[in-house]
Design a protein around this motif. Sequence first.
Motif, PDB file in Angstrom:
ATOM      1  N   ILE A  33       0.976   2.158  10.307  1.00 21.23           N
ATOM      2  CA  ILE A  33       1.300   3.482   9.961  1.00 21.23           C
ATOM      3  C   ILE A  33       2.839   3.839  10.213  1.00 21.23           C
ATOM      4  CG2 ILE A  33      -1.200   3.864  10.953  1.00 21.23           C
ATOM      5  CD1 ILE A  33       0.443   5.322  13.352  1.00 21.23           C
ATOM      6  N   HIS A  34       3.503   2.813  10.483  1.00 24.81           N
ATOM      7  CA  HIS A  34       5.117   3.032  10.582  1.00 24.81           C
ATOM      8  C   HIS A  34       5.722   2.367   9.350  1.00 24.81           C
ATOM      9  CE1 HIS A  34       9.166   2.823  12.160  1.00 24.81           C
ATOM     10  NE2 HIS A  34       9.171   4.043  12.393  1.00 24.81           N
ATOM     11  N   SER A  35       6.858   2.947   8.892  1.00 26.61           N
ATOM     12  CA  SER A  35       7.628   2.283   7.918  1.00 26.61           C
ATOM     13  C   SER A  35       8.996   3.060   7.981  1.00 26.61           C
ATOM     14  CB  SER A  35       7.073   2.616   6.389  1.00 26.61           C
ATOM     15  OG  SER A  35       5.924   1.721   6.095  1.00 26.61           O
ATOM     16  N   GLN A  39       9.196   7.875  15.265  1.00 29.30           N
ATOM     17  CA  GLN A  39       8.682   6.502  15.548  1.00 29.30           C
ATOM     18  C   GLN A  39       7.840   6.582  17.092  1.00 29.30           C
ATOM     19  OE1 GLN A  39      12.642   4.925  15.899  1.00 29.30           O
ATOM     20  NE2 GLN A  39      12.266   3.642  14.014  1.00 29.30           N
ATOM     21  N   ALA A  51       4.390   7.636  16.044  1.00 29.24           N
ATOM     22  CA  ALA A  51       3.428   6.651  15.266  1.00 29.24           C
ATOM     23  C   ALA A  51       3.116   5.752  16.743  1.00 29.24           C
ATOM     24  CB  ALA A  51       4.321   5.865  14.517  1.00 29.24           C
ATOM     25  N   ILE A  89       0.856  14.480  13.323  1.00 30.99           N
ATOM     26  CA  ILE A  89       2.250  13.862  12.601  1.00 30.99           C
ATOM     27  C   ILE A  89       3.100  15.062  12.249  1.00 30.99           C
ATOM     28  CG2 ILE A  89       1.335  11.884  11.367  1.00 30.99           C
ATOM     29  CD1 ILE A  89       0.147  13.198   9.036  1.00 30.99           C
ATOM     30  N   VAL A 148       6.581  13.373  11.754  1.00 31.82           N
ATOM     31  CA  VAL A 148       6.691  12.241  11.029  1.00 31.82           C
ATOM     32  C   VAL A 148       7.002  12.675   9.665  1.00 31.82           C
ATOM     33  CG1 VAL A 148       5.128  10.291  10.388  1.00 31.82           C
ATOM     34  CG2 VAL A 148       4.838  11.326  12.515  1.00 31.82           C
ATOM     35  N   ASN A 194       5.724   8.210   5.911  1.00 31.00           N
ATOM     36  CA  ASN A 194       4.599   7.746   7.332  1.00 31.00           C
ATOM     37  C   ASN A 194       3.419   8.618   7.459  1.00 31.00           C
ATOM     38  OD1 ASN A 194       5.991   5.389   8.479  1.00 31.00           O
ATOM     39  ND2 ASN A 194       7.882   6.875   8.891  1.00 31.00           N
ATOM     40  N   SER A 195       3.744   9.600   7.106  1.00 34.38           N
ATOM     41  CA  SER A 195       2.409  10.596   6.824  1.00 34.38           C
ATOM     42  C   SER A 195       1.391  10.136   5.993  1.00 34.38           C
ATOM     43  CB  SER A 195       2.981  11.992   6.544  1.00 34.38           C
ATOM     44  OG  SER A 195       3.483  12.494   7.443  1.00 34.38           O
ATOM     45  N   SER A 239       1.289   6.844   5.315  1.00 36.18           N
ATOM     46  CA  SER A 239       0.670   5.612   5.931  1.00 36.18           C
ATOM     47  C   SER A 239      -0.571   5.957   6.906  1.00 36.18           C
ATOM     48  CB  SER A 239       1.687   4.866   6.430  1.00 36.18           C
ATOM     49  OG  SER A 239       2.667   4.439   5.569  1.00 36.18           O
ATOM     50  N   PHE A 240      -0.394   7.186   7.501  1.00 33.68           N
ATOM     51  CA  PHE A 240      -1.199   7.507   8.287  1.00 33.68           C
ATOM     52  C   PHE A 240      -2.594   7.749   8.015  1.00 33.68           C
ATOM     53  CE2 PHE A 240      -2.870  10.680  11.593  1.00 33.68           C
ATOM     54  CZ  PHE A 240      -3.244   9.793  12.633  1.00 33.68           C
TER      55      PHE A 240
END
Length: 179
Positions: A49-51, A83, A86, A112, A115, A119-120, A122-123
């Motif tokens: 979930i974190h990039s 971060q 996440a 989020i 975020v 990353n949103s 991805s989550f």
Amino acid sequence: LTELRPRMKRLSEAQSVLGNLRTEHSLNGAMESALRQNRAGIEAIFSRIHSPAEFSGLGSKLTRLVRKTNGKEATLSEISSGQRAAFALSIFLAQNAELTAAPPVVLIDDPIAHVDDLNSLSFLDYLRELVLAGGRQIYFATANDKLATLFERKFDFLGADGFRRFNLRRETGPVASPA
């Protein structure tokens, strides 16, 4: 004094039990234990979930992240708010995944807010997989219309029986005083 002695003995025993709870079963100890038990799950979820993936996992202290570039550990105060969000979500989701006797439900309120868009996404992709593979039902609350619409698009494949959106509005009119 004779009447007070039994009471004093009970109070002394209670103080001993409370002292034992504080040292043997502290909140910090419980958190350490939960992080240690769920370390692999936390790391796996965080990496999903974190990039960009600038961290390789948790550090020697479980509240630190190891940087991929130099192997140094970053404390929570040294990483961005996104971060940290996440990381906290990873802990929450890893602990939720371990529940076996609880209902298969995830309740999240504006998870989020701090975020970024990548990353949103991805989550939300992770939550989608959680619904499909993990059999979890998600209750997701947000005040962000853009995020609510994105969430709806990510989950509209479930159809009207599997996805519902409720738009709640707060009344802004005058409040009546009690009579």
